[in-house]
Design a protein around this motif. Structure first.
Motif, PDB file in Angstrom:
ATOM      1  N   UNK A 108      -1.452  10.567   2.384  1.00  5.93           N
ATOM      2  CA  UNK A 108      -0.686  11.481   3.252  1.00  5.93           C
ATOM      3  C   UNK A 108      -0.546  12.862   2.630  1.00  5.93           C
ATOM      4  N   UNK A 109      -0.203  12.911   1.342  1.00  9.98           N
ATOM      5  CA  UNK A 109      -0.016  14.218   0.694  1.00  9.98           C
ATOM      6  C   UNK A 109      -1.339  14.974   0.588  1.00  9.98           C
ATOM      7  N   UNK A 110      -2.429  14.271   0.255  1.00 11.77           N
ATOM      8  CA  UNK A 110      -3.724  14.936   0.155  1.00 11.77           C
ATOM      9  C   UNK A 110      -4.159  15.468   1.528  1.00 11.77           C
ATOM     10  N   UNK A 111      -3.995  14.657   2.574  1.00 12.97           N
ATOM     11  CA  UNK A 111      -4.409  15.072   3.916  1.00 12.97           C
ATOM     12  C   UNK A 111      -3.555  16.233   4.425  1.00 12.97           C
ATOM     13  N   UNK A 112      -2.244  16.181   4.167  1.00 18.15           N
ATOM     14  CA  UNK A 112      -1.360  17.264   4.611  1.00 18.15           C
ATOM     15  C   UNK A 112      -1.668  18.557   3.863  1.00 18.15           C
ATOM     16  N   UNK A 113      -1.952  18.453   2.570  1.00 16.17           N
ATOM     17  CA  UNK A 113      -2.335  19.643   1.808  1.00 16.17           C
ATOM     18  C   UNK A 113      -3.578  20.290   2.414  1.00 16.17           C
ATOM     19  N   UNK A 114      -4.566  19.464   2.748  1.00 12.76           N
ATOM     20  CA  UNK A 114      -5.814  19.983   3.318  1.00 12.76           C
ATOM     21  C   UNK A 114      -5.555  20.648   4.669  1.00 12.76           C
ATOM     22  N   UNK A 115      -4.773  19.972   5.526  1.00 12.42           N
ATOM     23  CA  UNK A 115      -4.507  20.518   6.865  1.00 12.42           C
ATOM     24  C   UNK A 115      -3.724  21.823   6.778  1.00 12.42           C
ATOM     25  N   UNK A 116      -2.713  21.845   5.926  1.00  9.72           N
ATOM     26  CA  UNK A 116      -1.891  23.046   5.792  1.00  9.72           C
ATOM     27  C   UNK A 116      -2.703  24.195   5.194  1.00  9.72           C
ATOM     28  N   UNK A 160      -5.713  12.707  -4.961  1.00  5.93           N
ATOM     29  CA  UNK A 160      -7.048  12.093  -4.826  1.00  5.93           C
ATOM     30  C   UNK A 160      -7.386  11.285  -6.084  1.00  5.93           C
ATOM     31  N   UNK A 161      -6.929  11.754  -7.227  1.00  4.50           N
ATOM     32  CA  UNK A 161      -7.142  10.967  -8.452  1.00  4.50           C
ATOM     33  C   UNK A 161      -6.415   9.630  -8.367  1.00  4.50           C
ATOM     34  N   UNK A 162      -5.197   9.652  -7.794  1.00  5.93           N
ATOM     35  CA  UNK A 162      -4.453   8.395  -7.612  1.00  5.93           C
ATOM     36  C   UNK A 162      -5.213   7.450  -6.677  1.00  5.93           C
ATOM     37  N   UNK A 163      -5.761   8.024  -5.591  1.00  8.59           N
ATOM     38  CA  UNK A 163      -6.496   7.207  -4.620  1.00  8.59           C
ATOM     39  C   UNK A 163      -7.733   6.603  -5.283  1.00  8.59           C
ATOM     40  N   UNK A 164      -8.464   7.437  -6.043  1.00  9.26           N
ATOM     41  CA  UNK A 164      -9.678   6.953  -6.700  1.00  9.26           C
ATOM     42  C   UNK A 164      -9.347   5.865  -7.712  1.00  9.26           C
ATOM     43  N   UNK A 165      -8.307   6.075  -8.491  1.00  8.15           N
ATOM     44  CA  UNK A 165      -7.911   5.077  -9.488  1.00  8.15           C
ATOM     45  C   UNK A 165      -7.539   3.768  -8.811  1.00  8.15           C
ATOM     46  N   UNK A 179       0.820  -1.211   0.000  1.00 13.53           N
ATOM     47  CA  UNK A 179       0.000   0.000   0.000  1.00 13.53           C
ATOM     48  C   UNK A 179       0.855   1.263   0.000  1.00 13.53           C
ATOM     49  N   UNK A 180       2.136   1.150  -0.327  1.00 16.99           N
ATOM     50  CA  UNK A 180       3.044   2.305  -0.249  1.00 16.99           C
ATOM     51  C   UNK A 180       2.529   3.489  -1.072  1.00 16.99           C
ATOM     52  N   UNK A 181       2.222   3.260  -2.339  1.00 12.46           N
ATOM     53  CA  UNK A 181       1.801   4.360  -3.208  1.00 12.46           C
ATOM     54  C   UNK A 181       0.470   4.952  -2.743  1.00 12.46           C
ATOM     55  N   UNK A 182      -0.452   4.067  -2.345  1.00 12.15           N
ATOM     56  CA  UNK A 182      -1.763   4.538  -1.863  1.00 12.15           C
ATOM     57  C   UNK A 182      -1.597   5.371  -0.593  1.00 12.15           C
ATOM     58  N   UNK A 183      -0.780   4.879   0.340  1.00 13.18           N
ATOM     59  CA  UNK A 183      -0.563   5.605   1.602  1.00 13.18           C
ATOM     60  C   UNK A 183       0.109   6.948   1.353  1.00 13.18           C
ATOM     61  N   UNK A 184       1.029   7.006   0.402  1.00 11.36           N
ATOM     62  CA  UNK A 184       1.701   8.274   0.080  1.00 11.36           C
ATOM     63  C   UNK A 184       0.697   9.287  -0.468  1.00 11.36           C
ATOM     64  N   UNK A 185      -0.201   8.825  -1.317  1.00 12.36           N
ATOM     65  CA  UNK A 185      -1.206   9.730  -1.890  1.00 12.36           C
ATOM     66  C   UNK A 185      -2.143  10.252  -0.799  1.00 12.36           C
ATOM     67  N   UNK A 230      -8.652   2.680  -5.863  1.00 16.83           N
ATOM     68  CA  UNK A 230      -9.844   2.041  -5.305  1.00 16.83           C
ATOM     69  C   UNK A 230     -10.694   1.401  -6.394  1.00 16.83           C
ATOM     70  N   UNK A 231     -10.874   2.112  -7.505  1.00 15.78           N
ATOM     71  CA  UNK A 231     -11.714   1.550  -8.569  1.00 15.78           C
ATOM     72  C   UNK A 231     -11.056   0.332  -9.201  1.00 15.78           C
ATOM     73  N   UNK A 232      -9.724   0.380  -9.331  1.00 21.26           N
ATOM     74  CA  UNK A 232      -9.027  -0.793  -9.863  1.00 21.26           C
ATOM     75  C   UNK A 232      -9.198  -1.972  -8.930  1.00 21.26           C
ATOM     76  N   UNK A 233      -9.175  -1.681  -7.608  1.00 23.88           N
ATOM     77  CA  UNK A 233      -9.325  -2.747  -6.617  1.00 23.88           C
ATOM     78  C   UNK A 233     -10.708  -3.389  -6.731  1.00 23.88           C
ATOM     79  N   UNK A 234     -11.753  -2.545  -6.917  1.00 22.69           N
ATOM     80  CA  UNK A 234     -13.113  -3.068  -7.003  1.00 22.69           C
ATOM     81  C   UNK A 234     -13.329  -3.903  -8.255  1.00 22.69           C
ATOM     82  N   UNK A 235     -12.602  -3.567  -9.325  1.00 24.54           N
ATOM     83  CA  UNK A 235     -12.800  -4.278 -10.587  1.00 24.54           C
ATOM     84  C   UNK A 235     -12.085  -5.612 -10.633  1.00 24.54           C
TER      85      UNK A 235
END
Length: 341
Positions: free
Chosen positions: A277-285, A328-333, A269-275, A335-340
């Motif tokens: 983290x960056x999205x959440x930090x951007x929002x908080x900052x 967020x686009x990376x996260x969505x991609x 989950x390295x790439x997913x976790x990185x995405x 998740x959708x790949x996982x569901x498929x």
């Protein structure tokens, strides 16, 4: 997993060092164009911070990414202008991987010498990955690692023209050099993907430090600024905004710590976790930036108040290693790949 006692001690050491080495007075001098020099960089090296991620056999501390994000969080809190992110969080792991593949990678053995120089504080590395248009601190860097069409090139001879930036202490340059097969280090995209994730998580750590500084500064201001005969912090509307920043910052800090662990463990989950983290930090900052500016009122806009040093550093980092929307686009991609499947 929570930070160990040794990791807490490392963070406290970094906090004290950065506060002493980079006070607002120095940041203001850099804004006015003062030469950075290497005095502070040597102090970081003496404390073992430039060699934090360098393997022990090359003179470094052999630390992991959890240690990196703790140190970068404090660097953000102090608005430290030195390129720790580029050198320690991204450059050293890239050079280490290249050295590990020395037998099959052109120029791999050459990376050993750079690792030793970085650990000793004799070399600064900057990086340009993922199509980034500009290079941080190209004026002081000894080595530029640049990604071009999925390949990595190492350059020691390059030109750099300064560009106008939001934060004059975090200098950006338009770098240019002649790139040929002699400067190619690797053509393995598998090496570059983790490097981009380390850059995103390292930037997120810086952003949480900046947001924490903005929150602390604003809470202190709310305790002392009087309106209608009482501190503005006594008003519920002010308390709610500060509480919202605290909640967002806590969530972002947890996401950064989890992502650092995923990088250390090279988890799936390295790439997913990185995405995340960056999205959440951007929002908080971004929230901390907006609340700090609003609650400080007119004084928050002024050159005389130090607040702008952190406000503008926060703005400058929002696009570094991907915006919140891109992640967020990376996260969505993902998740959708996982569901498929």
């Amino acid at each position: 997993m929570f930070p160990t006692e040794e990791q807490h001690a490392l963070r406290e050491m970094a906090r004290d060092l950065f506060a002493a080495a980079s006070p607002p007075k120095r940041l203001r001098a850099l804004w006015d164009g003062e030469d950075r020099g290497r005095d502070v960089w040597k102090r970081l090296a003496d404390a073992g911070l430039t060699g934090l991620t360098v393997p022990q056999e090359h003179g470094g501390g052999g630390g992991g990414f959890r240690e990196v994000v703790l140190v970068l969080g404090e660097a953000g809190y102090a608005a430290l202008p030195e390129p720790l992110l580029e050198t320690v969080a991204v450059g050293v792991p890239l050079l280490t991987e290249i050295a590990r593949l020395a037998e099959e990678t052109p120029g791999g053995a050459w990376a050993h010498g750079w690792l030793e120089r970085i650990a000793a504080g004799d070399a600064i590395v900057t990086v340009q990955l993922g199509g980034a248009p500009y290079v941080v601190d190209a004026d002081v860097a000894d080595l530029l690692l640049t990604e071009i069409e999925g390949s990595l090139f190492a350059l020691t001879d390059f030109g750099a023209e300064p560009v106008v930036t939001e934060d004059r202490a975090r200098r950006l340059f338009d770098a240019h050099a002649i790139v040929d097969s002699r400067s190619a280090v690797t053509h393995r995209p598998a090496i570059l993907e983790p490097a981009r994730d380390r850059g995103a998580v390292g930037t997120a750590a810086l952003q949480t430090g900046i947001a924490r500084r903005l929150l602390d500064t604003t809470v202190e201001y709310a305790r002392t600024r009087q309106q209608f005969g009482q501190p503005i912090g006594a008003f519920q509307a002010v308390q709610h905004q500060l509480a919202d920043v605290h909640v967002a910052l806590t969530a972002a800090g947890g996401a950064v710590w989890h992502a650092a662990g995923a990088i250390d463990d090279d988890g799936p989950d390295r790439a997913h976790a990185a995405a995340v983290a960056k999205a959440a930090a951007n929002d908080a900052a971004s929230l901390a930036n907006r609340v700090a500016l609003q609650l400080h009122g007119g004084i928050g806009f002024t050159w005389e108040h130090d607040l702008h040093l952190w406000l503008k550093r926060g703005l400058a980092l929002q696009q570094a290693y991907g915006s919140a929307r891109e992640h967020r686009r990376r996260i969505a991609a993902d998740l959708f790949d996982e569901e498929s499947r």
